[in-house]
Scaffold this active site. Sequence first.
Site, PDB file in Angstrom:
ATOM      1  N   ASP A   1       0.847  -1.189   0.000  1.00  0.00           N
ATOM      2  CA  ASP A   1       0.000   0.000   0.000  1.00  0.00           C
ATOM      3  C   ASP A   1       0.887   1.245   0.000  1.00  0.00           C
ATOM      4  OD1 ASP A   1      -3.211   0.576   1.009  1.00  0.00           O
ATOM      5  OD2 ASP A   1      -1.770   2.234   1.115  1.00  0.00           O
TER       6      ASP A   1
ATOM      7  N   ASN B   1     -13.003  -2.973   2.714  1.00  0.00           N
ATOM      8  CA  ASN B   1     -14.013  -1.918   2.778  1.00  0.00           C
ATOM      9  C   ASN B   1     -14.945  -2.102   1.598  1.00  0.00           C
ATOM     10  OD1 ASN B   1     -12.832  -0.604   5.041  1.00  0.00           O
ATOM     11  ND2 ASN B   1     -11.330   0.352   3.705  1.00  0.00           N
TER      12      ASN B   1
ATOM     13  N   GLN C   1     -14.249   2.956   1.183  1.00  0.00           N
ATOM     14  CA  GLN C   1     -13.592   2.391  -0.008  1.00  0.00           C
ATOM     15  C   GLN C   1     -13.346   3.511  -1.017  1.00  0.00           C
ATOM     16  OE1 GLN C   1     -15.717  -0.693  -2.207  1.00  0.00           O
ATOM     17  NE2 GLN C   1     -13.994  -1.025  -3.584  1.00  0.00           N
TER      18      GLN C   1
ATOM     19  N   VAL D   1     -10.950   3.075  -3.763  1.00  0.00           N
ATOM     20  CA  VAL D   1     -10.621   2.540  -5.092  1.00  0.00           C
ATOM     21  C   VAL D   1     -11.685   1.503  -5.480  1.00  0.00           C
ATOM     22  CG1 VAL D   1      -8.867   1.387  -6.480  1.00  0.00           C
ATOM     23  CG2 VAL D   1      -8.154   2.913  -4.623  1.00  0.00           C
TER      24      VAL D   1
ATOM     25  N   HIS E   1     -10.385  -5.064  -3.128  1.00  0.00           N
ATOM     26  CA  HIS E   1      -9.044  -5.282  -2.574  1.00  0.00           C
ATOM     27  C   HIS E   1      -9.130  -5.669  -1.111  1.00  0.00           C
ATOM     28  CE1 HIS E   1     -10.071  -0.983  -2.386  1.00  0.00           C
ATOM     29  NE2 HIS E   1      -9.424  -0.943  -1.245  1.00  0.00           N
TER      30      HIS E   1
ATOM     31  N   HIS F   1      -7.010  -5.611   2.350  1.00  0.00           N
ATOM     32  CA  HIS F   1      -5.853  -5.057   3.058  1.00  0.00           C
ATOM     33  C   HIS F   1      -5.303  -6.147   3.974  1.00  0.00           C
ATOM     34  CE1 HIS F   1      -6.869  -0.674   2.323  1.00  0.00           C
ATOM     35  NE2 HIS F   1      -8.066  -1.191   2.179  1.00  0.00           N
TER      36      HIS F   1
HETATM   37  P1  5GP Z   1      -9.708   1.651   0.400  1.00  0.00           P
HETATM   38  O1  5GP Z   1      -9.861   2.900   1.221  1.00  0.00           O
HETATM   39  O2  5GP Z   1     -10.308   1.801  -0.984  1.00  0.00           O
HETATM   40  O3  5GP Z   1     -10.168   0.413   1.113  1.00  0.00           O
HETATM   41  O4  5GP Z   1      -8.157   1.440   0.225  1.00  0.00           O
HETATM   42  C1  5GP Z   1      -7.450   1.865  -0.892  1.00  0.00           C
HETATM   43  C2  5GP Z   1      -5.990   1.758  -0.538  1.00  0.00           C
HETATM   44  O5  5GP Z   1      -5.253   1.875  -1.720  1.00  0.00           O
HETATM   45  C3  5GP Z   1      -5.511   2.863   0.399  1.00  0.00           C
HETATM   46  O6  5GP Z   1      -4.955   2.269   1.573  1.00  0.00           O
HETATM   47  C4  5GP Z   1      -4.474   3.621  -0.429  1.00  0.00           C
HETATM   48  O7  5GP Z   1      -3.363   4.035   0.328  1.00  0.00           O
HETATM   49  C5  5GP Z   1      -4.090   2.612  -1.490  1.00  0.00           C
HETATM   50  N1  5GP Z   1      -3.709   3.198  -2.775  1.00  0.00           N
HETATM   51  C6  5GP Z   1      -4.409   4.148  -3.482  1.00  0.00           C
HETATM   52  N2  5GP Z   1      -3.783   4.444  -4.635  1.00  0.00           N
HETATM   53  C7  5GP Z   1      -2.670   3.656  -4.666  1.00  0.00           C
HETATM   54  C8  5GP Z   1      -1.611   3.511  -5.617  1.00  0.00           C
HETATM   55  O8  5GP Z   1      -1.558   4.156  -6.669  1.00  0.00           O
HETATM   56  N3  5GP Z   1      -0.632   2.616  -5.326  1.00  0.00           N
HETATM   57  C9  5GP Z   1      -0.656   1.855  -4.169  1.00  0.00           C
HETATM   58  N4  5GP Z   1       0.362   0.998  -3.978  1.00  0.00           N
HETATM   59  N5  5GP Z   1      -1.636   1.976  -3.250  1.00  0.00           N
HETATM   60  C10 5GP Z   1      -2.632   2.866  -3.491  1.00  0.00           C
END
Ligand code: 5GP
Length: 107
Positions: A29, A85, A92, A94, A98, A100
Amino acid sequence: MSSVFKKIIDKEIPAEIVFETESVLCFKDIHPKASLHLLIIPKKEIVDLQSVQKEDLFLIGEIIEVAQKMAKAFNVEEGYRLVVNNGPLSGQEVPHLHFHLLGGKPL
Ligand code: 5GP
């Protein structure tokens, strides 16, 4: 519409990839919330957990296998969290399913 994770799958943008199979990708991440913070994603474009279909369940099993393998490889198998999420109300960001994998010390 494709997400940033699709671009990582297609190697259009860089990521610290730690493990990959034909159907699953695991990378660090970019904003870690623990000393070990990996993201494990299906290469298939699935928006969120609620969108998972019966035909995807084998793939979800593969993701869990990758989580077990990574927990072992990074020496956190005694204690780690696997977090999903679902939807913007949960945080969430993205829109590509996914998991974590969080282990070690919170940052
Ligand atoms: P969410 O909040 O959607 O459950 O988690 C998305 C995660 O993706 C976040 O922890 C964020 O730091 C990570 N993330 C977002 N964009 C990128 C990226 O371009 N590269 C990587 N490696 N992680 C990302």
